[in-house]
Design a protein around this motif. Structure first.
Motif, mmCIF file in Angstrom:
data_model
loop_
_atom_site.group_PDB
_atom_site.id
_atom_site.type_symbol
_atom_site.label_atom_id
_atom_site.label_comp_id
_atom_site.label_asym_id
_atom_site.label_seq_id
_atom_site.Cartn_x
_atom_site.Cartn_y
_atom_site.Cartn_z
ATOM 1 N N GLY A 95 7.176 6.094 6.553
ATOM 2 C CA GLY A 95 7.803 7.414 6.501
ATOM 3 C C GLY A 95 6.797 8.469 6.932
ATOM 4 N N ASN A 96 6.595 9.481 6.105
ATOM 5 C CA ASN A 96 5.617 10.521 6.461
ATOM 6 C C ASN A 96 4.245 10.256 5.831
ATOM 7 N N ALA A 97 4.045 9.091 5.196
ATOM 8 C CA ALA A 97 2.743 8.738 4.627
ATOM 9 C C ALA A 97 1.813 8.272 5.739
ATOM 10 N N THR A 98 0.526 8.518 5.543
ATOM 11 C CA THR A 98 -0.452 8.134 6.559
ATOM 12 C C THR A 98 -1.004 6.723 6.350
ATOM 13 N N ASP A 99 -0.912 6.212 5.130
ATOM 14 C CA ASP A 99 -1.387 4.861 4.849
ATOM 15 C C ASP A 99 -0.657 4.288 3.631
ATOM 16 N N VAL A 100 -0.985 3.052 3.300
ATOM 17 C CA VAL A 100 -0.305 2.349 2.209
ATOM 18 C C VAL A 100 -0.522 3.061 0.870
ATOM 19 N N SER A 101 -1.735 3.489 0.612
ATOM 20 C CA SER A 101 -2.032 4.168 -0.655
ATOM 21 C C SER A 101 -1.215 5.442 -0.813
ATOM 22 N N GLU A 102 -1.123 6.206 0.244
ATOM 23 C CA GLU A 102 -0.337 7.440 0.191
ATOM 24 C C GLU A 102 1.149 7.123 0.002
ATOM 25 N N LEU A 103 1.621 6.067 0.648
ATOM 26 C CA LEU A 103 3.011 5.646 0.481
ATOM 27 C C LEU A 103 3.312 5.332 -0.983
ATOM 28 N N ILE A 104 2.420 4.586 -1.625
ATOM 29 C CA ILE A 104 2.610 4.238 -3.040
ATOM 30 C C ILE A 104 2.600 5.501 -3.900
ATOM 31 N N GLN A 105 1.703 6.414 -3.613
ATOM 32 C CA GLN A 105 1.630 7.660 -4.396
ATOM 33 C C GLN A 105 2.881 8.514 -4.212
ATOM 34 N N GLN A 106 3.438 8.523 -3.025
ATOM 35 C CA GLN A 106 4.618 9.360 -2.740
ATOM 36 C C GLN A 106 5.915 8.749 -3.251
ATOM 37 N N ASN A 107 5.978 7.437 -3.315
ATOM 38 C CA ASN A 107 7.215 6.749 -3.673
ATOM 39 C C ASN A 107 7.239 6.450 -5.172
ATOM 40 N N PRO A 108 8.143 7.074 -5.920
ATOM 41 C CA PRO A 108 8.178 6.876 -7.383
ATOM 42 C C PRO A 108 8.378 5.414 -7.789
ATOM 43 N N LEU A 109 9.198 4.665 -7.034
ATOM 44 C CA LEU A 109 9.430 3.266 -7.372
ATOM 45 C C LEU A 109 8.162 2.440 -7.179
ATOM 46 N N LEU A 110 7.508 2.603 -6.031
ATOM 47 C CA LEU A 110 6.281 1.850 -5.767
ATOM 48 C C LEU A 110 5.173 2.237 -6.744
ATOM 49 N N ARG A 111 5.083 3.511 -7.091
ATOM 50 C CA ARG A 111 4.088 3.986 -8.054
ATOM 51 C C ARG A 111 4.364 3.397 -9.439
ATOM 52 N N THR A 112 5.632 3.344 -9.834
ATOM 53 C CA THR A 112 6.005 2.775 -11.137
ATOM 54 C C THR A 112 5.715 1.282 -11.176
ATOM 55 N N ILE A 113 6.030 0.580 -10.089
ATOM 56 C CA ILE A 113 5.740 -0.859 -10.022
ATOM 57 C C ILE A 113 4.243 -1.097 -10.171
ATOM 58 N N ARG A 114 3.430 -0.291 -9.501
ATOM 59 C CA ARG A 114 1.965 -0.435 -9.613
ATOM 60 C C ARG A 114 1.510 -0.200 -11.052
ATOM 61 N N THR A 115 2.040 0.808 -11.704
ATOM 62 C CA THR A 115 1.669 1.104 -13.088
ATOM 63 C C THR A 115 2.073 -0.028 -14.022
ATOM 64 N N VAL A 116 3.300 -0.512 -13.866
ATOM 65 C CA VAL A 116 3.778 -1.629 -14.693
ATOM 66 C C VAL A 116 2.906 -2.860 -14.452
ATOM 67 N N LEU A 117 2.558 -3.126 -13.213
ATOM 68 C CA LEU A 117 1.698 -4.259 -12.880
ATOM 69 C C LEU A 117 0.366 -4.168 -13.624
ATOM 70 N N LEU A 118 -0.244 -2.996 -13.620
ATOM 71 C CA LEU A 118 -1.532 -2.827 -14.286
ATOM 72 C C LEU A 118 -1.411 -2.987 -15.801
ATOM 73 N N VAL A 119 -0.329 -2.495 -16.375
ATOM 74 C CA VAL A 119 -0.104 -2.652 -17.815
ATOM 75 C C VAL A 119 0.115 -4.129 -18.152
ATOM 76 N N VAL A 120 0.913 -4.814 -17.356
ATOM 77 C CA VAL A 120 1.183 -6.238 -17.592
ATOM 78 C C VAL A 120 -0.103 -7.060 -17.464
ATOM 79 N N VAL A 121 -0.928 -6.753 -16.486
ATOM 80 C CA VAL A 121 -2.198 -7.467 -16.314
ATOM 81 C C VAL A 121 -3.080 -7.262 -17.548
ATOM 82 N N SER A 122 -3.160 -6.042 -18.039
ATOM 83 C CA SER A 122 -3.993 -5.747 -19.212
ATOM 84 C C SER A 122 -3.480 -6.468 -20.450
ATOM 85 N N ILE A 123 -2.190 -6.366 -20.700
ATOM 86 C CA ILE A 123 -1.607 -7.024 -21.877
ATOM 87 C C ILE A 123 -1.759 -8.541 -21.764
ATOM 88 N N SER A 124 -1.570 -9.068 -20.573
ATOM 89 C CA SER A 124 -1.708 -10.517 -20.368
ATOM 90 C C SER A 124 -3.127 -10.991 -20.636
#
Length: 165
Positions: free
Chosen positions: A50-79
């Protein structure tokens, strides 16, 4: 079963600091794998920048991708914590400081207790409850999950470590 004394604040904090470094490493690895996954989706044109310049910016701009990343980090920690706590009662940091999490009767904690304990730890802040009751210290997560952390002797710590083989 031998009874060990409950662990005070400073030993818990030291073990938590060790474990925080390990969690940071797992978080970095998980993030890299997540970035590769998103990059693969981009390569196969499943999603676009879209209008993001790279993958990191895409994740930051997209609420779904940002939420998935956050959930992933929480799951990794709890695991991480759940795995070590249910296996031998000790994380890497706890082993270094001779600490063990257990049920109040001295038995291993369950997966349910480990998950509850990890969620309720509040990033280590739950350990401040230990300061309130210095004679029988238990953290917030210990009260909620029905657990305690005890300080082992050197011999018992070594015995637990050797039994994991």
């Amino acid at each position: 079963m031998t009874s060990f004394p409950r662990t005070g604040f400073w030993r818990r904090a030291a073990a938590w600091l060790y474990d925080a470094l390990v969690i940071i490493a797992f978080a970095m690895l998980s993030t890299v794998l997540y970035l590769f996954f998103i990059q693969a989706l981009l390569s196969f044109e499943v999603i676009s920048l879209g209008n993001a310049t790279d993958v990191s910016e895409l994740i930051q701009q997209n609420p779904l991708l940002r939420t998935i990343r956050t959930v992933l980090l929480v799951v990794v920690s709890i695991s991480f914590f759940a795995y070590f706590w249910t296996r031998g009662g000790q994380t890497i940091g706890m082993r270094a400081w001779r600490l063990k999490v257990q049920q109040l009767d001295g038995s291993k904690i369950t997966l349910k207790q480990a998950i509850i304990r990890a969620i309720c730890a509040l990033g280590g802040i739950g350990n401040l409850a230990v300061v309130i009751n210095l004679k029988q210290p238990r953290a917030l997560q210990d009260y909620i999950a029905g657990t305690e952390i005890v300080t082992l002797t050197k011999d018992e710590n070594k015995r637990i470590y050797n039994s994991l083989d």
